[in-house]
Design a protein around this motif. Structure first.
Motif, PDB file in Angstrom:
ATOM      1  N   LEU A   1      40.913 -24.912  53.443  1.00 33.30           N
ATOM      2  CA  LEU A   1      41.753 -25.553  52.430  1.00 33.30           C
ATOM      3  C   LEU A   1      43.232 -25.339  52.769  1.00 33.30           C
ATOM      4  O   LEU A   1      44.047 -26.264  52.694  1.00 33.30           O
ATOM      5  CB  LEU A   1      41.417 -24.984  51.055  1.00 33.30           C
ATOM      6  CG  LEU A   1      42.077 -25.614  49.833  1.00 33.30           C
ATOM      7  CD1 LEU A   1      41.154 -25.490  48.625  1.00 33.30           C
ATOM      8  CD2 LEU A   1      43.409 -24.954  49.487  1.00 33.30           C
ATOM      9  N   TYR A   2      43.590 -24.090  53.147  1.00 34.10           N
ATOM     10  CA  TYR A   2      44.972 -23.814  53.537  1.00 34.10           C
ATOM     11  C   TYR A   2      45.369 -24.621  54.768  1.00 34.10           C
ATOM     12  O   TYR A   2      46.482 -25.170  54.848  1.00 34.10           O
ATOM     13  CB  TYR A   2      45.141 -22.318  53.814  1.00 34.10           C
ATOM     14  CG  TYR A   2      45.545 -21.513  52.599  1.00 34.10           C
ATOM     15  CD1 TYR A   2      46.850 -21.056  52.447  1.00 34.10           C
ATOM     16  CD2 TYR A   2      44.635 -21.210  51.593  1.00 34.10           C
ATOM     17  CE1 TYR A   2      47.232 -20.306  51.337  1.00 34.10           C
ATOM     18  CE2 TYR A   2      44.995 -20.470  50.483  1.00 34.10           C
ATOM     19  CZ  TYR A   2      46.303 -20.024  50.353  1.00 34.10           C
ATOM     20  OH  TYR A   2      46.684 -19.295  49.247  1.00 34.10           O
ATOM     21  N   ARG A   3      44.467 -24.695  55.746  1.00 37.68           N
ATOM     22  CA  ARG A   3      44.768 -25.448  56.962  1.00 37.68           C
ATOM     23  C   ARG A   3      45.040 -26.922  56.615  1.00 37.68           C
ATOM     24  O   ARG A   3      45.947 -27.547  57.145  1.00 37.68           O
ATOM     25  CB  ARG A   3      43.586 -25.322  57.935  1.00 37.68           C
ATOM     26  CG  ARG A   3      43.960 -25.576  59.397  1.00 37.68           C
ATOM     27  CD  ARG A   3      42.719 -25.617  60.278  1.00 37.68           C
ATOM     28  NE  ARG A   3      41.906 -24.422  60.181  1.00 37.68           N
ATOM     29  CZ  ARG A   3      42.112 -23.315  60.898  1.00 37.68           C
ATOM     30  NH1 ARG A   3      43.130 -23.248  61.743  1.00 37.68           N
ATOM     31  NH2 ARG A   3      41.305 -22.284  60.767  1.00 37.68           N
ATOM     32  N   PHE A   4      44.197 -27.465  55.702  1.00 40.18           N
ATOM     33  CA  PHE A   4      44.372 -28.861  55.260  1.00 40.18           C
ATOM     34  C   PHE A   4      45.728 -29.034  54.578  1.00 40.18           C
ATOM     35  O   PHE A   4      46.451 -30.005  54.827  1.00 40.18           O
ATOM     36  CB  PHE A   4      43.231 -29.224  54.307  1.00 40.18           C
ATOM     37  CG  PHE A   4      43.213 -30.665  53.868  1.00 40.18           C
ATOM     38  CD1 PHE A   4      42.410 -31.594  54.500  1.00 40.18           C
ATOM     39  CD2 PHE A   4      43.997 -31.098  52.799  1.00 40.18           C
ATOM     40  CE1 PHE A   4      42.377 -32.927  54.089  1.00 40.18           C
ATOM     41  CE2 PHE A   4      43.985 -32.420  52.385  1.00 40.18           C
ATOM     42  CZ  PHE A   4      43.173 -33.336  53.037  1.00 40.18           C
ATOM     43  N   ALA A   5      46.092 -28.081  53.707  1.00 40.03           N
ATOM     44  CA  ALA A   5      47.339 -28.191  52.949  1.00 40.03           C
ATOM     45  C   ALA A   5      48.555 -28.141  53.861  1.00 40.03           C
ATOM     46  O   ALA A   5      49.548 -28.852  53.650  1.00 40.03           O
ATOM     47  CB  ALA A   5      47.411 -27.087  51.901  1.00 40.03           C
ATOM     48  N   LEU A   6      48.503 -27.303  54.883  1.00 45.48           N
ATOM     49  CA  LEU A   6      49.645 -27.177  55.782  1.00 45.48           C
ATOM     50  C   LEU A   6      49.851 -28.417  56.636  1.00 45.48           C
ATOM     51  O   LEU A   6      50.946 -28.640  57.170  1.00 45.48           O
ATOM     52  CB  LEU A   6      49.471 -25.937  56.674  1.00 45.48           C
ATOM     53  CG  LEU A   6      49.692 -24.597  55.952  1.00 45.48           C
ATOM     54  CD1 LEU A   6      49.245 -23.429  56.817  1.00 45.48           C
ATOM     55  CD2 LEU A   6      51.157 -24.440  55.545  1.00 45.48           C
ATOM     56  N   GLN A   7      48.802 -29.223  56.764  1.00 48.95           N
ATOM     57  CA  GLN A   7      48.939 -30.465  57.517  1.00 48.95           C
ATOM     58  C   GLN A   7      49.510 -31.594  56.654  1.00 48.95           C
ATOM     59  O   GLN A   7      49.917 -32.628  57.175  1.00 48.95           O
ATOM     60  CB  GLN A   7      47.573 -30.871  58.100  1.00 48.95           C
ATOM     61  CG  GLN A   7      47.083 -29.908  59.178  1.00 48.95           C
ATOM     62  CD  GLN A   7      45.630 -30.122  59.565  1.00 48.95           C
ATOM     63  OE1 GLN A   7      44.905 -30.835  58.875  1.00 48.95           O
ATOM     64  NE2 GLN A   7      45.197 -29.499  60.648  1.00 48.95           N
ATOM     65  N   GLU A   8      49.512 -31.386  55.326  1.00 54.24           N
ATOM     66  CA  GLU A   8      50.064 -32.380  54.397  1.00 54.24           C
ATOM     67  C   GLU A   8      51.528 -32.035  54.131  1.00 54.24           C
ATOM     68  O   GLU A   8      51.891 -31.511  53.080  1.00 54.24           O
ATOM     69  CB  GLU A   8      49.272 -32.362  53.083  1.00 54.24           C
ATOM     70  CG  GLU A   8      47.883 -32.922  53.183  1.00 54.24           C
ATOM     71  CD  GLU A   8      47.895 -34.438  53.252  1.00 54.24           C
ATOM     72  OE1 GLU A   8      48.506 -35.085  52.401  1.00 54.24           O
ATOM     73  OE2 GLU A   8      47.285 -34.973  54.184  1.00 54.24           O
ATOM     74  N   THR A   9      52.396 -32.340  55.074  1.00 57.61           N
ATOM     75  CA  THR A   9      53.766 -31.817  55.014  1.00 57.61           C
ATOM     76  C   THR A   9      54.596 -32.411  53.883  1.00 57.61           C
ATOM     77  O   THR A   9      55.543 -31.790  53.402  1.00 57.61           O
ATOM     78  CB  THR A   9      54.481 -32.068  56.346  1.00 57.61           C
ATOM     79  OG1 THR A   9      54.414 -33.470  56.650  1.00 57.61           O
ATOM     80  CG2 THR A   9      53.813 -31.284  57.463  1.00 57.61           C
ATOM     81  N   LYS A  10      54.290 -33.617  53.423  1.00 57.74           N
ATOM     82  CA  LYS A  10      55.125 -34.265  52.409  1.00 57.74           C
ATOM     83  C   LYS A  10      54.769 -33.859  50.984  1.00 57.74           C
ATOM     84  O   LYS A  10      55.632 -33.858  50.103  1.00 57.74           O
ATOM     85  CB  LYS A  10      55.030 -35.782  52.545  1.00 57.74           C
ATOM     86  CG  LYS A  10      55.672 -36.322  53.824  1.00 57.74           C
ATOM     87  CD  LYS A  10      55.637 -37.841  53.844  1.00 57.74           C
ATOM     88  CE  LYS A  10      56.319 -38.388  55.091  1.00 57.74           C
ATOM     89  NZ  LYS A  10      56.290 -39.881  55.137  1.00 57.74           N
ATOM     90  N   THR A  11      53.507 -33.539  50.755  1.00 49.08           N
ATOM     91  CA  THR A  11      53.077 -33.316  49.367  1.00 49.08           C
ATOM     92  C   THR A  11      52.515 -31.921  49.115  1.00 49.08           C
ATOM     93  O   THR A  11      52.250 -31.584  47.969  1.00 49.08           O
ATOM     94  CB  THR A  11      52.008 -34.345  48.970  1.00 49.08           C
ATOM     95  OG1 THR A  11      50.923 -34.280  49.911  1.00 49.08           O
ATOM     96  CG2 THR A  11      52.581 -35.747  48.945  1.00 49.08           C
ATOM     97  N   CYS A  12      52.308 -31.120  50.157  1.00 46.12           N
ATOM     98  CA  CYS A  12      51.713 -29.797  49.993  1.00 46.12           C
ATOM     99  C   CYS A  12      52.556 -28.736  50.689  1.00 46.12           C
ATOM    100  O   CYS A  12      53.365 -29.033  51.574  1.00 46.12           O
ATOM    101  CB  CYS A  12      50.296 -29.742  50.573  1.00 46.12           C
ATOM    102  SG  CYS A  12      49.093 -30.730  49.699  1.00 46.12           S
TER     103      CYS A  12
END
Length: 933
Positions: free
Chosen positions: A797-808
């Motif tokens: 989940l953290y890995r996914f969030a860090l790839q969402e640079t504009k919203t996460c």
């Protein structure tokens, strides 16, 4: 919350105007009278109850409501009138118009269909119809549990005697009403389903159960309905309560019932509506002035006075006197005023109130609603027994043989079509206190004799042959009955609440015995007993070999009965609650074909299944915000396989299971069954297949119940009660050791502020915070920290969030030496992460297919609370969440949702102003403990 313009209205400064908003009143007559006009114009009456005595047709109702709203608008009311109506279906419909308004089965009849989704559809159709004529408050759903079902006056108006079943169908009905745009009102709190009539002359029935007994049964549907957040009002009954801990003469006048039990213990913050204060027992004991003041003082926000104008004026003067005497404070009045105005703001506006769609909408929807009505009635008709295979009658009864119909002379019941023809000449009959209290005086009357006369004609047409028809009374079996029984080859006896009208039970048993004796002599005497109200009449009497239940005796129900008797369709209904004897229970060991989920084939069916679950759910699980996309993570580090039980012909999904495998852990991340298909082993079949699939992965070490990425089902929902936990225990899970995860929220972010002193405490502890976005060099230490302190799915989940640079992003907490103390994911509305965390989507956004608009996400805090440095670790956690909330607020979010806080973190987080919204128990078992399944 009332709008700023309303907050500045004269209603807040003028006591007379405020009092008017706290009253719900009615009148007799189908036109606006000088009396009701006076109440609206000069006393600022803010809410009207319409009854069958006010309503002639849909067109007349729409015109009447429009006129009432126009009077209020011209009189300077700040908001439109609440227009309330009883429209429960079955025998309780205040508005009837056979050209535009459809008849549907009673609450128990709908439950007999076995489909919460049908309950939702019927409720939505009902609410849409009455909403079209200007009604904005429906007095429903009925949430009573028939604790002693055979002797309760509510009868088929309630779902039955099972609290969970009453919850299931009550909430499905509630959701239908709400989705049609009406305000809702649960009734009858604390319960009309467990009343004791200590004597036939008593006006006031009594609840004798203790609060503990009520809490385990009668209060369950009320508690569950309140927890949905969709119940706008609660109707508080006029019954007494006598037990060891409470001695209350009128529940609606008692602060123990309203303020303590309803508001404090059950957490209800909506509008409380009192029972009608025109009760003779109340008038004799307290007087209307005193009773009205007591009702408001007890915590009611709307006081109901049904029709007597002089009594209504007395109530208004009573409230004014209560204020003068200092019994009622301005603050107390304003508390109720806020609740009432808040409810009005959600269900009406002047644009809506002055322009009801009326017949233009009703004529458009009527054909589909007629189809739904026929479908509902045909599904509700229940054949409890047919030991001698007498059905359909067309096969067991020859054309030349005679059929006898025996029907009771029943007391008046609330209205339907024949009422309109007979109302003016209907005679008033003396009734007991029990029946007077039960039926009240709000509805029109309908003669059962008239309906049964039409039933006889329909039976004659259906068989195209001779039919004998006569009624029976408390005078018992007469010579005319004996002669007709001797002539007939088949007898159909109708009963209506035989447990309370004992002459019907005695007459039916006498006829059954007579038929048995005649059959012994070689004569053909087929006997069919039809209970057209309570199904309990002969449910347990096996000497009645063919027994059918219709759950009401409206004309529509009787037409469906005739079609069932003559084989036009096969009845599939089942008995309510503990008497349920449907085919479902006999198939408990059935095994269902389980197939692998295929996106193109099954995604639409899964979306429909989630909608069905949302409509009937009693929990806070975010079914409405989920979609088929929620369960597919497309992650290289997570292996996923999903399974369905489906109807290959219709493509409908009956059940769905989602499984994931990551780093030696197999997870069951979802297990859903269509509410209408439960108790037939679909869940067991899916579970068996899912566990098999997980055990097949090489290197599996443990199996986990619950998965937080995606996170619709992070564990067993705690508010589902012991039943769901017991189910998982029965299929092999050791449920004693669980990790509790909690979702919390700040509902009004705009008015939130940090607790005083928190920021300075964090500064003194030398804790620093920063925001990380993107997979740069700083990301690896964060991922290593999460890997060491949380589960593998949280790492992804953290890995996914860090790839969402504009919203996460990830907020980090560090000590003065730059050591990590904790992390948390934050996301804005519209992030791709929110698709996998449905709690971050608002219900309205989900229904509109948008991104969730105003919800800011705070997800998966990783900040172990160390006993060695407890103060620092607690401050680090609180600081992380404080920073995240500030980020949400800076991005103009109106609400913050914090998902999956561990149990030990809940207390520090609630001290920040969060409220718990949902709790899950994640259960983990060693893979070695599972036998091959």
């Amino acid at each position: 919350m009332a709008s700023p313009s309303i907050e500045n209205d004269a209603v807040w400064q003028d006591t007379d105007r405020a009092i008017g908003q706290l009253l719900l009143m009615g009148w007799d007559g189908t036109e606006v009278t000088p009396q009701i006009r006076n109440l609206i114009e000069n006393h600022y009456l803010g809410s009207i109850i319409l009854t069958a005595k006010n309503l002639k047709s849909a067109q007349q109702t729409a015109s009447l409501v429009q006129e009432l709203q126009t009077i209020a608008h011209q009189a300077g009311h700040p908001v439109p009138l609440l227009i309330a109506l009883d429209q429960e279906n079955g025998g309780v419909n205040s508005l009837f118009d056979e050209d535009y308004i459809c008849q549907f089965p009673s609450a128990m009849g709908i439950a007999a269909c076995g489909s919460p989704e049908l309950a939702y559809n019927v409720a939505k159709a009902t609410a849409t119809e009455i909403g079209a004529v200007g009604v904005n408050l429906i007095l429903g759903p009925v949430l009573d549990v028939l604790t002693n079902a055979r002797h309760q006056p509510l009868g088929v108006r309630a779902v039955g005697d099972d609290p969970q079943e009453a919850s299931l169908y009550g909430i499905a009905t509630l959701n239908g009403y709400k989705d049609a745009g009406l305000a809702t009102c649960g009734k009858h709190f604390p319960s009309y389903g467990n009343l004791d009539f200590l004597g036939s002359s008593l006006d006031m029935p009594i609840i004798t159960q203790t609060l503990e007994e009520l809490s385990l049964s009668a209060l369950v549907p009320f508690r569950n309905a309140i927890s949905t957040g969709r119940l706008d009002a609660m109707f508080v009954g006029g019954c007494g309560i006598q037990n060891a801990g409470m001695n209350v003469m009128h529940a609606c006048l008692s602060d123990q019932v309203v303020d303590e039990l309803l508001r404090t213990e059950l957490g209800f913050n909506g509008v409380s509506i009192s029972e009608c204060l025109e009760m003779e027992s109340l008038i004799q004991e307290y007087g209307v002035k005193g009773g009205t003041v007591m009702a408001v003082e007890a915590g009611n926000d709307l006081v109901l006075l049904c029709r007597a104008h002089d009594v209504q004026l007395e109530a208004i003067s009573g409230l004014k006197l209560g204020i003068e005497n200092g019994i009622l404070s301005e603050e107390r009045l304003h508390t109720s005023l806020r609740r009432v105005l808040r409810m009005k703001s959600m269900c009406t506006s002047w644009q809506q109130a002055l322009n009801p769609p009326g017949l233009s909408l009703l004529s458009k929807i009527h054909p589909t609603h007629l189809t739904l009505s026929r479908q509902a009635y045909e599904k509700s008709i229940t054949v409890v027994r047919d030991k001698d295979h007498l059905l359909p009658l067309g096969k067991s009864l020859l054309q030349e043989e005679e059929l006898l119909l025996l029907t009771p002379l029943v007391k008046p019941l609330p209205a339907s079509a024949l009422t309109k023809k007979m109302q003016e000449q209907a005679a008033t009959k003396p009734v007991s206190g029990h029946d007077k209290w039960h039926h009240g005086e709000r509805g029109a009357v309908m003669s059962g004799e008239g309906v049964f006369r039409e039933l006889g004609k329909s039976l004659a047409r259906a068989r195209n042959g001779k039919l004998l028809h006569t009624s029976y009374t408390a005078n018992g079996l007469r010579p005319v009955h004996e002669n007709l029984i001797n002539r007939a080859s088949a007898i159909v006896i109708v009963t209506a609440d035989a447990n309370r009208n004992l002459y019907q039970a005695g007459f039916t048993k006498h006829v059954a015995m007579m038929c048995s004796m005649l059959k012994a002599t070689g004569q053909k005497k087929s006997l069919v007993v039809v209970a057209v109200s309570s199904p309990y009449d002969f449910a347990m009497d096996k000497t009645i070999g063919t027994y059918i239940c219709t759950f009401d005796f409206t004309e529509t129900a009787m037409q469906s009965l005739v079609r069932a008797l003559y084989g036009e369709y096969t009845p599939q209904g089942s008995m309510p609650g503990t008497l349920r004897k449907s085919k479902k229970t006999s198939k408990k060991g059935q095994q269902w074909l389980v197939e692998e989920y295929q996106r193109e084939r099954d995604s639409r069916g899964l979306d429909d299944l989630l909608k069905s679950l949302a409509r009937s759910s009693t929990s806070h699980v975010a079914y409405a915000q989920s979609s088929a996309h929620t369960f597919e993570v497309f992650n290289a580090n997570i292996e996923e396989r999903h399974f369905v039980v489906r109807n290959s012909s219709t493509r409908a999904l009956y059940g769905f299971a989602a499984t994931y495998f990551i780093h030696g852990t197999g997870c069951l991340g979802a297990l859903f069954v269509d509410p209408s298909k439960r108790n037939v082993s679909i869940g067991r079949s899916l579970h068996r297949r899912a566990v098999r699939a997980l055990l097949s992965y090489p290197g599996i070490q443990r199996i986990q119940l619950g998965f937080s990425f995606p996170g619709l089902f992070p564990g067993v929902p705690f508010d589902e009660g012991a039943g769901l936990r017991d189910w998982f225990s029965n299929v092999g899970w050791d449920t004693h050791v669980a990790r509790r995860l909690t979702t919390l929220a700040i509902e009004d972010l705009a008015s939130w502020s940090a607790p005083e002193g928190l920021v300075s405490s964090i500064q003194r502890a030398a804790i620093k915070f920063d925001l990380l976005q993107g997979m740069d060099s700083n990301a690896e230490p964060v991922l290593s920290y999460v890997s060491a302190n949380a589960g593998p799915e949280t790492l992804e989940l953290y890995r996914f969030a860090l790839q969402e640079t504009k919203t996460c992003g990830v907020v980090r907490a560090k000590d003065q030496d730059d050591n990590l103390l904790g992390t948390v994911v934050i996301c804005r509305a519209g992030s791709n992460l929110s698709a996998y965390v449905p709690a971050l989507l608002s219900s309205s956004a989900s229904l509109l297919g948008t991104s969730g608009g105003d919800v800011g996400g705070i997800v998966a805090p990783v900040a172990p609370l160390s006993s060695a440095g407890q103060q620092q670790s607690t401050l680090a956690l609180q600081g992380l969440i404080l920073m995240a909330v500030r980020q949400n607020k800076a991005h103009k979010m109106s609400k913050s949702v914090l998902s999956w806080a561990p149990d030990e973190a809940v207390e520090p987080l609630t001290s920040l102003g969060f409220q718990v919204t949902q709790t899950f128990d994640e259960i983990s078992n060693s893979a070695q403990n599972w036998a091959e399944v």
